[in-house]
Design an enzyme around this catalytic site. Structure first.
Site, PDB file in Angstrom:
ATOM      1  N   ASP A  99      -1.353  38.308  -9.591  1.00  0.00           N
ATOM      2  CA  ASP A  99      -2.419  37.363  -8.603  1.00  0.00           C
ATOM      3  C   ASP A  99      -3.989  37.528  -8.847  1.00  0.00           C
ATOM      4  O   ASP A  99      -4.334  38.756  -8.611  1.00  0.00           O
ATOM      5  CB  ASP A  99      -1.958  37.864  -7.098  1.00  0.00           C
ATOM      6  CG  ASP A  99      -2.559  36.955  -6.104  1.00  0.00           C
ATOM      7  OD1 ASP A  99      -2.655  35.676  -6.474  1.00  0.00           O
ATOM      8  OD2 ASP A  99      -3.132  37.213  -5.194  1.00  0.00           O
ATOM      9  N   LYS A 146       4.844  38.678  -0.778  1.00  0.00           N
ATOM     10  CA  LYS A 146       3.362  38.542  -1.120  1.00  0.00           C
ATOM     11  C   LYS A 146       2.539  39.646  -0.438  1.00  0.00           C
ATOM     12  O   LYS A 146       3.041  40.729   0.202  1.00  0.00           O
ATOM     13  CB  LYS A 146       3.176  37.108  -0.534  1.00  0.00           C
ATOM     14  CG  LYS A 146       3.777  36.025  -0.864  1.00  0.00           C
ATOM     15  CD  LYS A 146       3.232  34.747  -0.636  1.00  0.00           C
ATOM     16  CE  LYS A 146       2.020  34.732  -1.687  1.00  0.00           C
ATOM     17  NZ  LYS A 146       1.404  33.343  -1.671  1.00  0.00           N
ATOM     18  N   LYS A 197       1.616  24.890  -2.314  1.00  0.00           N
ATOM     19  CA  LYS A 197       0.457  24.296  -2.045  1.00  0.00           C
ATOM     20  C   LYS A 197       0.553  22.795  -2.101  1.00  0.00           C
ATOM     21  O   LYS A 197      -0.363  22.131  -2.738  1.00  0.00           O
ATOM     22  CB  LYS A 197      -0.819  24.828  -2.666  1.00  0.00           C
ATOM     23  CG  LYS A 197      -0.952  26.109  -2.369  1.00  0.00           C
ATOM     24  CD  LYS A 197      -2.068  26.885  -2.966  1.00  0.00           C
ATOM     25  CE  LYS A 197      -2.274  28.375  -2.859  1.00  0.00           C
ATOM     26  NZ  LYS A 197      -3.347  28.923  -3.454  1.00  0.00           N
ATOM     27  N   ARG A 250       0.734  -1.231   0.182  1.00  0.00           N
ATOM     28  CA  ARG A 250      -0.006   0.033  -0.066  1.00  0.00           C
ATOM     29  C   ARG A 250       0.932   1.159   0.066  1.00  0.00           C
ATOM     30  O   ARG A 250       0.639   2.223  -0.789  1.00  0.00           O
ATOM     31  CB  ARG A 250      -0.900  -0.215   1.370  1.00  0.00           C
ATOM     32  CG  ARG A 250      -1.818   1.045   1.516  1.00  0.00           C
ATOM     33  CD  ARG A 250      -2.819   1.493   0.109  1.00  0.00           C
ATOM     34  NE  ARG A 250      -3.238   0.531  -0.514  1.00  0.00           N
ATOM     35  CZ  ARG A 250      -3.400   0.762  -2.048  1.00  0.00           C
ATOM     36  NH1 ARG A 250      -2.906   1.978  -2.418  1.00  0.00           N
ATOM     37  NH2 ARG A 250      -3.758  -0.278  -2.780  1.00  0.00           N
ATOM     38  N   GLU A 292       4.357  39.808  -5.728  1.00  0.00           N
ATOM     39  CA  GLU A 292       3.154  39.413  -6.138  1.00  0.00           C
ATOM     40  C   GLU A 292       2.478  40.741  -5.904  1.00  0.00           C
ATOM     41  O   GLU A 292       2.448  41.646  -5.256  1.00  0.00           O
ATOM     42  CB  GLU A 292       2.245  38.555  -4.785  1.00  0.00           C
ATOM     43  CG  GLU A 292       1.022  38.163  -5.214  1.00  0.00           C
ATOM     44  CD  GLU A 292       0.520  37.443  -3.958  1.00  0.00           C
ATOM     45  OE1 GLU A 292       0.903  36.102  -3.509  1.00  0.00           O
ATOM     46  OE2 GLU A 292      -0.439  37.747  -3.357  1.00  0.00           O
TER      47      GLU A 292
END
Lengths: 287, 287, 287, 287, 287, 287
Positions: F217, F166, F134, F97, F196
């Site tokens: 963005d 950011k 992410k 697995r 960004e």
């Protein structure tokens, strides 16, 4: 200090992992996974080599073939080949810096240690040269092993293997006699007791109280000589080992040895080592 | 290089664990679990302090109160108090050496870095002083952070954050142009490409091939100057940063800066640091 | 053996993690996350308590309030309250078994050790009772600490803190004298040298060669007495500590003490301990 | 309980690392790195052996050749050879104690378990003998595996693999029926539900509420018999397994089996094991 | 599945460490160490929230204040505030992505699970919706917890908590009856036995052999219905739970529920989740 | 992203350990330790395979023989054999697995990435397709490597390898120009700077301030096109790379490519992957 290879392997791989991050992006792009090479690790200056077993352990763990051409503790010269390596090119290139960093540091420490040990020997002294716990954090095994390889004494390895009553302990306890007696009463029979002292009087007190080793902390050579003499006069010289520590360098080490102490410790052996210059050269592509 | 305190704490505790072994036997016997103390960490020589946050993190993790009296990067003098500490005596005495080892190493690295940075600045240069990956194994964060604290550039942190095509890569690939072009085609847009070269001709080749940075490896100051001039002549100077590396020391750094390179890297900043002498003194018993 | 609480915490949490797996499914379903309780940890039989600091460290790390009602080394009786605990119910119920397992094991070891120590004391002997390295794997700190709490001697903690030349070493080296002399020449001044011997003759040989401690391995009380006498006759008694080891139990320990040895070691203190029965009872819901 | 060898290897090496510290200083000084030996691991008393796979895994991980002469679960006698080993002398001597500690503990647990299992079998009972979670901290795998090797049942492995509603849970929830019903509603279909009860009435309540297993906690044999009878009378006997737990020993186990319970659990199998005496002897130097 | 916060904390920090590398270089340069902020974590689409405790645990471990505005399992909408956070700006910005990654993944899994659970409920079924072991590697706790939060069943957590005899086991053993009987004889009473079958005949065989649960692997709804009916006819329906697995999706789940099975498992719940869109916004600078 | 096999091995084993718990109880009971098998890993749907090296590394670490029949990045079809495996049956069944989970996840990510890359290529664009941070927590290496295998760009690997300013950073600093200038002054020469932005005006500001990359963005395709045009008009287009990010999916990716941006990033590549269906079949018993 013998570590089974498998245990040592894990320490070496931890260093490599830190350096690799999520992967070697240069090698990944430039080198084919099937490329193999021969390479050699070469000294670029004179010194005493240490870390041969540690380096070989890393290389073997990575599946590379390695042949040591010198042994730990051996004197090497500019261009002396230390290791011959064969195997996967990506793997070797990724491990190169980790390999050299450990070899260079350990050899640098061994080189300095050996130089001091030889200096004393040539001057006719049998005084031990020893390191302290002032190692690089996390590198106690490697730094101590390198000192040992250079002919030095490792001294205490960590806080559980000898009693060392230092100035700050005595500040709290109040006096040396009380500290030594309290310790002697409780401590395991398997441990020695060393006491750090800052005056000749304290040296005598420590010896009388039953210390196994008296450490003369930051004594001038003159003070150290006086401490040795006084202990002799008091009939305590045979009962203790005497260590001189603090402010001792390559320049004044002979003066300290002349005082008659048994042991000379130098923090700089491990806290301020000068790396030995060592490099890796690929000698053949495809093997 | 910002690490959340909790992440840093774990690194510091790992150092302490190595040093403690199964336990501090001296402190265990001599000091009462309920004893508290005040103490101060004091510089014993002039230098630039680094590691204040790291040291404080360890102390706080251990439940000790700490007050920093200086900031990272500050110049300190013999007797300058760096930290004031308050809390459990056993804990502080057990952690003392780990605490001082990290502070002394980081401050030693920062001190040397700052000296070089200032030397260049005073001589009117804006050349960057940078470290290499020749750190102590396992100490990349601490060594790089100390360089940064001293005003230096960290350079590549590990093998995943910039492309650096070195001699051994080129040996395998065959030529610089091919290596750079292959890399540029595949590499993430987020990475720069640096190439190590050993002749002026190679420097030009690397710049033409599209390298972002050209590293002049083991060039004499004269060769380095010639490389800079040639790149200017070829109209490539604006396209690349130029780094001089190899054989550069405090003595010849001005000569290298005079060549017009942008960056000067020195392995010795981290592979052969001289620790700054720092000690801990208990100032009051019971708090 | 003093470990800073934060270092100890990590060891305790490792035990808990093993026991919890992916989570306590019973507590998760039955107990509200906001439920709080008071509880007490109670002895269910007489004995000597050990592990109070270890247990408290776990509880505090988990955010529970804990108040120790007894101290390590104290004699407790059926129904004696050891700890009072207050806090989150889910957390306490999940940690209950780990908590009790460590307390019960350590207290069991301390109880047996104390009984033997007292037995010798009452019979007028000052012989030390000591453990061996026959601990449960991974539990050296806890087992040795429990022996210490019971008034015993920890003996060697791991393979790096004393020289112990055993039968298998001697088999390879060839003879005791050679083994001891070789060791003395190389070993750090900070370490003692102990030699395991199997005849009276070997005991004398070891002492003459310069051992600090002679371990009489599997000697009968008669043989042990003869060894002591012979060492006295040879004028070697003052130079060495004598340890009797192998086949010693609660039943024959007085006989061994009568032989005049300094130290009696028993593997069973840590390899075959009998746990002390200790339980946790919730005394109040909502706090 | 099957662990892939590589996973098991890591557990075994962790034990070794703890014992070695920074290195085996005795072996390092006395034994040449090139020395090889043959050795055998021998039982010094009768018992049931367990841990053969665990011990072999450690030896193989260290690069030693090992040949098992007996299998896990086999009865051995004084002088039975368990393992034959060949390889590097330093490595074997350094690992000796770790090797023997795990073999002795596991074999001691298996021996006791087997004795109880056989006792019941001879008396004509098919009652299961099972351990509890009262293992040595960190040793759950080894202790449970040893019980299994001795023919016992492992019971719950950790807190995530079965629901066990204990006294303290019930104290908080208020009553057994509510606790069981709440659990049944939420718990994964893959889990069984066991409930600890302290009276016959509670046993009936638990069975009626839908428990899969009822644990009679600290019942006398008479009470246990009454519980079994009552459950039969109520037509609940077929719906539940019945476990007797608490205060059961080798002496009274037959009485408990006679009550008709399905399972008998004993904490002492793992919390108070008696190690089996096993030793390692070098049989030949140079191989 | 309840993990003490301190245990959970370690898992969360491991994620953060991976993401941080040697340090957040952006935050380090731009944000002052003394800067504090208020921020909120906000849903950007509708769904079921999971991971509130996990996220809060990370934030608290880092020394940030956090206030949960919703509970695990709650339905949230675009713009719903999940968490309010206050504290050190550098720390929060460094942890932002790790925080959102875990929340988004867990909420995505819970959202899908809840949708399926509700779909069955609305259609009048009580069939359980369950996950498999097809989680993201290393994320078993988080993926299973999210399924539980969405109202699903966790199924087997790892390989030690239930017997699941799969096709490959049966291939080796030869037949189902033999496999089940062999297992029943040896397995701990605390475990259930599930068998994967591929035909109606095998389903009957498994039930007859004594399986607790029969898993219909890759059955069409028609075959599944036939299996249920046949088990009823044979009088075996009450003895087993029936699980349908393989090829089941949101589209056909009602058809499978209609067959009368007890449990429906879907690998895609955890191997192919769709993250819920969640973001972090700084709402105030200086707090 | 090249990781030495030994380093990768450790990551794979960590996944296995989590899944195994204290041991695979099914395999332990049903399969003989001496049983060997041949097996194959087979695709059950079309896609691009990734993780072949990762899977092989796990199998080899476990002592299994493995032969890869396809290479990473290759397109596979339903029934394509990926790996042939031979060796110990218990080990393979226990690892099945974990093996499939990593292969399925990585192949799913590579499949989606390749589809997007090909879509752009076919439409005549050279725009890079890139992932974000992410990823699944703890799986950065695997997720990024899978993107790379599918022909995508890894983007930033962790917080130490590129500056990415950011929205939240800018909120605190106040304006883009200040943020970029402050960063440029301090940041290592080895790092690029990305900013960004949320409006066309900000894009121009970022480019003027000296950003290497400007991230648009959540721009609509129209806004993105306007940003590109404006940068061209201002003579800034050649100075920066332009990345479009936020709200981009397989459906609208061509529209975004048409805007003239250099890079298109999609979080869903790694936060919401669809696993590729892959299974393991035993093909022969006894080998």
């Amino acid at each position: 200090m013998f570590l089974p290879q498998k245990v040592l392997e894990e320490k070496m791989l931890a260093f490599l992992k830190e350096d690799v991050g999520l992967g070697d992006i240069t090698t990944s792009i430039l080198i084919s996974p099937h490329e193999t090479v021969k390479a050699k690790v070469v000294a670029r200056e004179n010194g005493v080599v240490a870390g041969i077993r540690e380096a070989s352990t890393l290389l073997k763990a990575l599946g590379l073939k390695v042949k040591a051409r010198v042994s730990d503790g051996e004197e090497v010269h500019k261009a002396t080949v230390l290791l011959e390596i064969r195997g996967n090119a990506q793997t070797l290139l990724t491990a190169e810096r980790t390999l050299l960093n450990i070899l260079s540091r350990m050899s640098g420490i061994a080189t300095k240690t050996k130089r001091l040990v030889e200096k004393l020997k040539k001057a006719g002294f049998t005084t031990k040269v020893t390191s302290t716990r002032k190692t690089a954090p996390g590198l106690a095994y490697f730094d101590k092993k390198a000192v040992e390889t250079g002919g030095g004494d490792t001294h205490r390895l960590h806080l559980d293997d000898m009693i060392l009553i230092k100035d700050n302990h005595i500040t709290i306890i109040g006096n040396i006699t009380k500290a030594v007696k309290k310790t002697r009463k409780t401590v395991s029979f398997s441990k020695k007791i060393e006491v750090e002292v800052s005056t000749v009087k304290e040296a005598v007190e420590a010896a009388k109280a039953g210390a196994d080793i008296v450490m003369l902390d930051n004594f001038s050579p003159e003070q150290a000589k006086k401490a040795v003499k006084t202990l002799e006069k008091e009939g305590l010289r045979e009962k203790v080992l005497i260590e001189a520590s603090g402010g001792i360098t390559e320049n004044n080490i002979i003066k300290y040895a002349s005082t008659g102490v048994d042991i000379i410790s130098l923090g700089e052996l491990t806290h301020s080592p000068k790396s030995l210059d060592i490099s890796l050269q690929i000698t053949k592509i495809g093997t």
